[in-house]
Design a protein around this motif. Structure first.
Motif: not given
Lengths: 386, 452
Positions: B27-53
Motif C-alpha cells: 500500500k502506498l501513501p496516497t498521492p496528492t499530485r497527478y499529471a497528464l503528459t501529452p508526450d504519452d500520446f504519440f502524434g497528438t497535439i493537445p489543446k487545453l480546456i482548463k486553465k491553471e487554478g
C-alpha cells in the motif's frame, strides 16, 4: 585506477567543449576509450545496453588473426633457413620473420591510423576501430620482401580511395585490406608475383627459389610438398596465409564468438570444393587436376574466405545473401585460379568481385520480402473490391 | 475454449534482470499530485480546456486533441489544476492537478449502453475520456474514431524485461475486463483477438466473444506488431486497434458505473529496488510516494516509466505515465571500466553476444545499469538485428530507409507494421549503439506528415 583516471581527465580538459583544442577531441578520445570504456549513459532509446561494442568486436577479430600471424612470422624465417640450408632454431626463425614483418605492421598502422585520425578530426566524428583489423590484415597478405614504402603507399591508397572516399567506416564497397593488396599487385607486379618474392631474401641470395604451389602448378611444374605441409603451412606464400591449420583456429574463434559469419565461411568452402571437384572431373591441366581438397588448403583461399570475405561491411548483409555471396566467392576463387594464366591465385579478385556484387545480391533478397508484402496488399485490395 | 493460433517465436532474447516484482500488493501513501503528459500520446497535439487554478472533477476534460476535438483527455482525480508546465516553443509538457481528496466525479448515462449504436458508443467513450485507451496500427497513435478497424488486439502476455503479470493484475478485475471486451466487440465488425501466454487456459479462459491465441518464446514475443503480422497482417490502408489489458478493465468499469476509471496497477521492479512488489494507484499519479515506500539499493538511480528497453525516463518529482503497468528503477552507470572492451572481460555486464561469458549464466539474474558500454559508431556488424527481431521484416534495411527518408522504401519494407517499441531489443543488442527506436519514431513521424 582512480589516479590514472584523474590524470587522463586533466589531460583531456583542453579538448573539452568550448576549449582551445575542441576540434582535436576525437584524437584524444580514441586514446582514452582505449584505456577505459567511457562513463556515457543512455540518453534515449533503451536504458540498458549490451556489453558488446565495436572495439570488442574488432579486438576479437585481431585475436582470431594472431595464430595465423605468429605462424606466418615463424614460417618466414623457416622458409629462409630451410632454403639456405643453414642450421636454425625456432627462435632464429621467429626472429628472422619478426624483423621483417613487425616494421610492415608498424608502417601499416602508422600510415592508416594517421589518415583515420585526420578524417575523424576533419569530419568531427570519433575514430572508428575498423582500421585496427585492416591495419593488421594488410601486412599479413603481402609478400615478405615488399619494400616498406610500398606497404605505406598501398595502405594510403586503400584507406583514402577504398574507404574514406566512400564516407568512411561502414560505407565502403570494397574490403580495404584487399584493395591495398590489389593496388600493390597492379602497381608493382614484379614485387607481388613470380618466383622471387615469396621467400625471404629470395631475390638477393642465390639459390633460394620460392615458388608458391599454385605458381608451380600454373607453370606446369611438380609440387614437392605433402598435403600435411600444405595444411600446416610450411610452404612459401604471402606472410600469414599459408597455414590452413592456424587460419582454421581463427575461423573457429570467429564462428564461436559469432563475430565472423559462419554462413559466408561455410558457403565459401562449399563453393570452392564444388568448383574444384568439377575441375577434377574435367582435368585438362595441372591446376584442374589438382585435388579439390588441396585447392582448399593451398594459396590464400582459407585466409581470404575466413578473414576477408567475412568483412561485414563489404559482404552481403542479409542471411540468405551471405550464403549466396559465400558460395559464389568460393566458385569464382577456383575458377580464376584455373583459368587465369597470369595470376595463379584467385581469392583476392574473387572477393573483390563479390564485394561489388554484394549489394546486388542483397537487393534481390530484400526485394523478395518487398514483393511478398506488395502481393499481400494487392490480394487484400482485390478482396475488398470483389 | 478454442485457441485459434499458437504463436511460437524463437527469435529474440529474454534479458534476465534482477528485481522482478513479487506478486504481492503493497500500500502506498496516497498521492496528492497527478499529471497528464501529452508526450504519452504519440502524434497528438493537445489543446487545453482548463486553465491553471481552475477546479476540476474526476473524469472532466483537461484538454482535447487539436486534430480531433472530440477526443478528450480527462482528469484522473478531482481537485484543481495546479500548473501547466511548458517547454521549448511553449510546448505543453505536463498538466499537473492537485487532488482535493474528494471523489467527485463526472457521471455519464450508461444504463442502456448496449442499445447504443456504434457511433453513439464511440462518442460516449470519447466524451468520457476513454478514447485514448484505443491505439491504432499503423503508427501507434491514438485511434481515429472514424476508422473501422480490421481487428482489435488485446495481449495479456508481456515479455519485456521484468514484465508485469496481467493474470495477477487482472485477477480481481476479470468482471470489468469481460465488460470491456463486450464494448470492444461493439466497436468492430471484425474479430477481437485476445493473446495469452502459453499457460492458457488461465483466468482469461472465461472470456468469451474473443478469438484466443497464445504466445510463447523470448522477448519480443509479446509484441503486438508480431501478433498482428501473424493474425491480421496490415495491408496498405488497413487499421488495427490495440488496447492494453488493464485499460479494457477500465473501459468495462466505466460502462457499468458511468464514471471514468483511472485505475493503474504497476509492478515496481528493477535491480535498484530492494523488495520489488506491485502497487495500485491511478493514472498519472506522482512518483514520490513510491520512492517513500520502496527502499532503493543505490544512491543514483534512473526511474523508468515502462521497461528498460522501451520506457521513458522520469525523475523523483515525476509522474506515472498514461499506459505503463511497470516502473523500473535501475542504477545509473556513469562509471569507467578499465579495458572493459576486451572480450570476455567484465562478464557481470549482461550481453547477448558470445564475446562475453555472461551468456553462460543463463539462469542468473543480472545487475544492470544505464552505461552505454561503448560509444556510437558507424553501422558495421550485420545479422545481429535479425537475431532479435521476430517479424518478417528486414530491420536494418528499414532503419536505413528511415535514415535517408525514402518513403517508398519505408512503405515497402514494412514501416506500417512496426512501432518504435519493436526495436527496443535492437537498441540494446546492436554493436554500434545505434538508436533504432529513435530512428523508427522519426520515420513514423515523417510518414504521418507525408502520407497520413
Amino acid at each position: 585506477m582512480n589516479a590514472l583516471r584523474k590524470q587522463l581527465d586533466a589531460l583531456k580538459r583542453p579538448f573539452g567543449k568550448g576549449q582551445k583544442f575542441e576540434k582535436f577531441a576525437p584524437a584524444i578520445n580514441a586514446f582514452d576509450t582505449f584505456l577505459f570504456v567511457p562513463n556515457h549513459t543512455t540518453q534515449k532509446g533503451a536504458h540498458i545496453r549490451d556489453a558488446i561494442d565495436l572495439k570488442r568486436t574488432m579486438v576479437t577479430v585481431i585475436i582470431a588473426l594472431l595464430p595465423a600471424l605468429i605462424y606466418g612470422i615463424y614460417n618466414t624465417g623457416y622458409q629462409y633457413y630451410i632454403q639456405t640450408d643453414a642450421p636454425f632454431t625456432f627462435i632464429d626463425a621467429f626472429l628472422h620473420g619478426a624483423l621483417k614483418i613487425v616494421p610492415m605492421i608498424i608502417v601499416s598502422y602508422v600510415v592508416g591510423l594517421s589518415i583515420e585520425f585526420g578524417f575523424a578530426v576533419y569530419r568531427g566524428h570519433e575514430v572508428n576501430e575498423g582500421y585496427l583489423v585492416t591495419g593488421l590484415l594488410i601486412p599479413m597478405i603481402m609478400p615478405v620482401d615488399i619494400p616498406l614504402w610500398m606497404v605505406g603507399i598501398s595502405t594510403a591508397f586503400a584507406v583514402l580511395i577504398a574507404k574514406e572516399a566512400f564516407g568512411g567506416t561502414g560505407m565502403n564497397i570494397l574490403n580495404p585490406a584487399l584493395t591495398a593488396r590489389a593496388f600493390a599487385f597492379f602497381a608493382y607486379p614484379t614485387y607481388m608475383s613470380g618466383n622471387k618474392v615469396w621467400v625471404s631474401e629470395a631475390s638477393t641470395v642465390d639459390g633460394i627459389s620460392g615458388e608458391t604451389i599454385l605458381g608451380s602448378l600454373a607453370a606446369g611444374q611438380e609440387v614437392n610438398y605433402s598435403m600435411m605441409e600444405m595444411f600446416q603451412g610450411a610452404i612459401p606464400g604471402s606472410i600469414a596465409e599459408t597455414s590452413t591449420l592456424w587460419v582454421a583456429v581463427g575461423a573457429l574463434i570467429l564462428i564461436l564468438t559469432g563475430i565472423g559469419s559462419w554462413r559466408i565461411i561455410t558457403g565459401g568452402i562449399l563453393g570452392a570444393a564444388f568448383m574444384g571437384f568439377l575441375f577434377n572431373l574435367w582435368g585438362a591441366n595441372a591446376l584442374m587436376s589438382f585435388s579439390w581438397i588441396n585447392h582448399l588448403i593451398v594459396g590464400g583461399f582459407a585466409f581470404g574466405i575466413v578473414f576477408m570475405a567475412t568483412d561485414p561491411v563489404s559482404a552481403a548483409q542479409t542471411n540468405k545473401g551471405k550464403w549466396i555471396y559465400g558460395i559464389l566467392t568460393g566458385i569464382f576463387c577456383i575458377m580464376i585460379r584455373v583459368f587465369n594464366p597470369a595470376y595463379p591465385e584467385g581469392v583476392m579478385l574473387a572477393i573483390l568481385l563479390m564485394n561489388v556484387f554484394a549489394p546486388t545480391i542483397d537487393h534481390y533478397v530484400v526485394n523478395a520480402n518487398i514483393s511478398k508484402r506488395k502481393k499481400r496488399w494487392s490480394n487484400a485490395q482485390e478482396l475488398k473490391t470483389a | 475454449m478454442e485457441i485459434i493460433k499458437k504463436i511460437q517465436n524463437r527469435r529474440g532474447a529474454q534479458l534476465h534482470i534482477k528485481g522482478s516484482a513479487e506478486k504481492v500488493f503493497t500500500k502506498l501513501p496516497t498521492p496528492t499530485r497527478y499529471a497528464l503528459t501529452p508526450d504519452d500520446f504519440f502524434g497528438t497535439i493537445p489543446k487545453l480546456i482548463k486553465k491553471e487554478g481552475e477546479k476540476i472533477q474526476a473524469g472532466a476534460p483537461l484538454f482535447h486533441s487539436k486534430n480531433n476535438p472530440q477526443i478528450q483527455f480527462v482528469s484522473p482525480v478531482s481537485g484543481t489544476v495546479e500548473a501547466i508546465e511548458r517547454g521549448a516553443r511553449r510546448k505543453i509538457e505536463k498538466i499537473i492537478i492537485k487532488s482535493d481528496g474528494s471523489q467527485e466525479s463526472v457521471k455519464h448515462e450508461v444504463k442502456n449502453w448496449s442499445k447504443l449504436n456504434r457511433e453513439e458508443l464511440k462518442s460516449l467513450l470519447m466524451q468520457s475520456g476513454n478514447w485514448p485507451f484505443f491505439k491504432q496500427r499503423p503508427y501507434g497513435t491514438i485511434a481515429n474514431p472514424e476508422d473501422s478497424p480490421k481487428a482489435i488486439f488485446v495481449s495479456t502476455h508481456s515479455t519485456c524485461p521484468l514484465a508485469p503479470d496481467f493474470d495477477f493484475i487482472l485477477a480481481n478485475d476479470i468482471e470489468a475486463f469481460r465488460e470491456g471486451i463486450s464494448v470492444l466487440n461493439k466497436l468492430s465488425d471484425q474479430a477481437v483477438f485476445l493473446g495469452s501466454d502459453a499457460s492458457f487456459p488461465g483466468i482469461f479462459e472465461q472470456i468469451k466473444e474473443v478469438q484466443h491465441y497464445t504466445i510463447s518464446g523470448p522477448h519480443p514475443s509479446g509484441s503486438l506488431s508480431l501478433h498482428i503480422q501473424e493474425l491480421a497482417p496490415l495491408n496498405m490502408g488497413d487499421r488495427v486497434w490495440v488496447v492494453q489489458p488493464e485499460d479494457v478493465a477500465n473501459i468495462g468499469r466505466f460502462i457499468t458505473t458511468g464514471q471514468f476509471s483511472a485505475k493503474r496497477t504497476l509492478a515496481i521492479a528493477g535491480n535498484s529496488v530492494e523488495q520489488p512488489k506491485y502497487i495500485t494507484t491511478k493514472i498519472g499519479a506522482e512518483v514520490s510516494p513510491i520512492l517513500k515506500e520502496f527502499k532503493l539499493r543505490f544512491p543514483q538511480n534512473r526511474l523508468i516509466n515502462g521497461d528498460v528497453l522501451t520506457g521513458t525516463a522520469t525523475t523523483a518529482d515525476g509522474f506515472i505515465g498514461y499506459y505503463n503497468n511497470q516502473i523500473t528503477i535501475i542504477p545509473e552507470g556513469n562509471e569507467y571500466r578499465m579495458f572493459g572492451w576486451l572480450p570476455f572481460k567484465d562478464n557481470h555486464v549482461l550481453s547477448l553476444s558470445n564475446t562475453s561469458f555472461s551468456r553462460l549464466f543463463k539462469k542468473k539474474d543480472f545487475e544492470v545499469n544505464t552505461n552505454l558500454n561503448g560509444e556510437e559508431r558507424a553501422l558495421v556488424v550485420t545479422g545481429e538485428m535479425e537475431k532479435v527481431f521476430p517479424m518478417d521484416i528486414y530491420p536494418m534495411q528499414l532503419l536505413k530507409a528511415c535514415l535517408v527518408e525514402d518513403i517508398e522504401k519505408m512503405e515497402a519494407l514494412g514501416i506500417y507494421e512496426v512501432v518504435p517499441e519493436d526495436f527496443g531489443l535492437i537498441d540494446y543488442a546492436n554493436t554500434s549503439k545505434i538508436e533504432a527506436q529513435e530512428i523508427i519514431r522519426e520515420g513514423i513521424e515523417l510518414m504521418i506528415k507525408e502520407v497520413g
